[in-house]
Design an enzyme around this catalytic site. Sequence first.
Site, PDB file in Angstrom:
ATOM      1  N   GLY A  46       1.378  -0.705   0.283  1.00 29.04           N
ATOM      2  CA  GLY A  46      -0.170  -0.048  -0.210  1.00 29.04           C
ATOM      3  C   GLY A  46       0.823   1.570   0.169  1.00 29.04           C
ATOM      4  O   GLY A  46       2.061   0.731   0.404  1.00 29.04           O
ATOM      5  N   GLN A  51       3.076  10.012   1.192  1.00 31.23           N
ATOM      6  CA  GLN A  51       4.011   9.586   1.400  1.00 31.23           C
ATOM      7  C   GLN A  51       5.687   9.528  -0.469  1.00 31.23           C
ATOM      8  O   GLN A  51       6.231   9.143  -0.137  1.00 31.23           O
ATOM      9  CB  GLN A  51       4.083   7.780   1.210  1.00 31.23           C
ATOM     10  CG  GLN A  51       4.004   7.453   2.864  1.00 31.23           C
ATOM     11  CD  GLN A  51       3.827   5.770   2.572  1.00 31.23           C
ATOM     12  OE1 GLN A  51       2.458   5.102   2.203  1.00 31.23           O
ATOM     13  NE2 GLN A  51       4.604   4.967   3.489  1.00 31.23           N
ATOM     14  N   CYS A  93       6.201   0.271   7.737  1.00 32.54           N
ATOM     15  CA  CYS A  93       6.320   1.186   6.745  1.00 32.54           C
ATOM     16  C   CYS A  93       7.297   1.943   5.726  1.00 32.54           C
ATOM     17  O   CYS A  93       8.441   2.167   6.070  1.00 32.54           O
ATOM     18  CB  CYS A  93       5.687   2.766   7.312  1.00 32.54           C
ATOM     19  SG  CYS A  93       5.009   4.388   6.553  1.00 32.54           S
ATOM     20  N   LEU A  94       7.009   1.621   4.365  1.00 32.82           N
ATOM     21  CA  LEU A  94       7.815   2.741   3.539  1.00 32.82           C
ATOM     22  C   LEU A  94       8.015   3.795   3.876  1.00 32.82           C
ATOM     23  O   LEU A  94       9.724   3.382   3.377  1.00 32.82           O
ATOM     24  CB  LEU A  94       7.158   2.424   2.181  1.00 32.82           C
ATOM     25  CG  LEU A  94       6.339   1.552   1.432  1.00 32.82           C
ATOM     26  CD1 LEU A  94       5.786   1.757   0.223  1.00 32.82           C
ATOM     27  CD2 LEU A  94       8.242  -0.125   1.229  1.00 32.82           C
ATOM     28  N   HIS A 135      -3.755   1.856   7.744  1.00 31.45           N
ATOM     29  CA  HIS A 135      -2.532   1.398   7.673  1.00 31.45           C
ATOM     30  C   HIS A 135      -2.463   3.149   6.553  1.00 31.45           C
ATOM     31  O   HIS A 135      -2.219   4.117   7.153  1.00 31.45           O
ATOM     32  CB  HIS A 135      -1.782   0.847   7.165  1.00 31.45           C
ATOM     33  CG  HIS A 135      -0.411   1.951   7.414  1.00 31.45           C
ATOM     34  ND1 HIS A 135       0.933   1.033   8.211  1.00 31.45           N
ATOM     35  CD2 HIS A 135       0.265   2.406   6.848  1.00 31.45           C
ATOM     36  CE1 HIS A 135       2.209   1.537   8.204  1.00 31.45           C
ATOM     37  NE2 HIS A 135       1.786   2.861   7.062  1.00 31.45           N
ATOM     38  N   GLU A 136      -3.234   2.978   5.504  1.00 32.93           N
ATOM     39  CA  GLU A 136      -3.076   4.089   4.729  1.00 32.93           C
ATOM     40  C   GLU A 136      -4.106   4.526   5.046  1.00 32.93           C
ATOM     41  O   GLU A 136      -3.781   6.865   4.016  1.00 32.93           O
ATOM     42  CB  GLU A 136      -3.165   3.869   2.914  1.00 32.93           C
ATOM     43  CG  GLU A 136      -2.425   2.157   2.732  1.00 32.93           C
ATOM     44  CD  GLU A 136      -1.113   2.614   2.745  1.00 32.93           C
ATOM     45  OE1 GLU A 136      -0.488   3.663   2.688  1.00 32.93           O
ATOM     46  OE2 GLU A 136      -0.194   1.861   2.636  1.00 32.93           O
ATOM     47  N   HIS A 139      -2.478   7.738   6.563  1.00 34.07           N
ATOM     48  CA  HIS A 139      -1.183   8.565   6.544  1.00 34.07           C
ATOM     49  C   HIS A 139      -1.988   9.779   5.851  1.00 34.07           C
ATOM     50  O   HIS A 139      -1.188  10.502   6.330  1.00 34.07           O
ATOM     51  CB  HIS A 139      -0.705   7.438   4.794  1.00 34.07           C
ATOM     52  CG  HIS A 139       0.534   7.042   5.983  1.00 34.07           C
ATOM     53  ND1 HIS A 139       1.294   7.423   6.046  1.00 34.07           N
ATOM     54  CD2 HIS A 139       0.716   5.871   5.131  1.00 34.07           C
ATOM     55  CE1 HIS A 139       2.951   6.522   6.440  1.00 34.07           C
ATOM     56  NE2 HIS A 139       2.016   5.875   5.347  1.00 34.07           N
TER      57      HIS A 139
HETATM   58 NI    NI Z   1       3.330   3.820   5.576  1.00 31.18          NI
END
Ligand code: NI
Length: 179
Positions: A46, A51, A93-94, A135-136, A139
């Site tokens: 995701g 991000q 998380c990226l 999670h997204e 963000h």
């Molecule tokens: Ni993340």
Amino acid sequence: MSVVKIFLYPDPILRAKAKEIEDIDERVVRLAEDMAETMYVAPGVGLAAPQVGVSERLIVVDVRYPEGEKELITLINPEILEVEGKVNWEEGCLSLPGIKEQVARAERVLVRGYDLNEKERQIEAEGLLAVALQHEIDHLDGILFIDRISRLKRGIIQRKIRKIMREGPEGGKGDYNLF
Ligand code: NI
């Protein structure tokens, strides 16, 4: 489509409340395509627009790839309508490479948003998909998964984050889910 830069913690864009998207125009379509490409290459399951440096309410999720066929979900202005149950899931998380932690989430969610054809979509999700959507959407509100763990653990993680920021993430990409 192109792979774009993923913004890393503690970049302030990750803490901003993202704006609603009013027109699903060519720019938004391209942004969504670039986000999907970036997510697949990372690889992650995701990615949210903040991000990649865009403070707007757009997320992409694909919990099938790389094990299965691609099953991309693109959601504009997503919102959680209903939650049910509780589950602990190991998240990464990226935007926080090298950190993973168990996070308490709702087990099932009902999410509403728009696709790139301006069509309303409602998604009933459980398991990894439910976790990824939560999670997204977090963000988009400037919330990171490290905000959802105990204060004690957060202290430990803060020290680890500082070390990673000095020395870079240790090891490879890990065997846990990255969102
Ligand atoms: Ni993340």
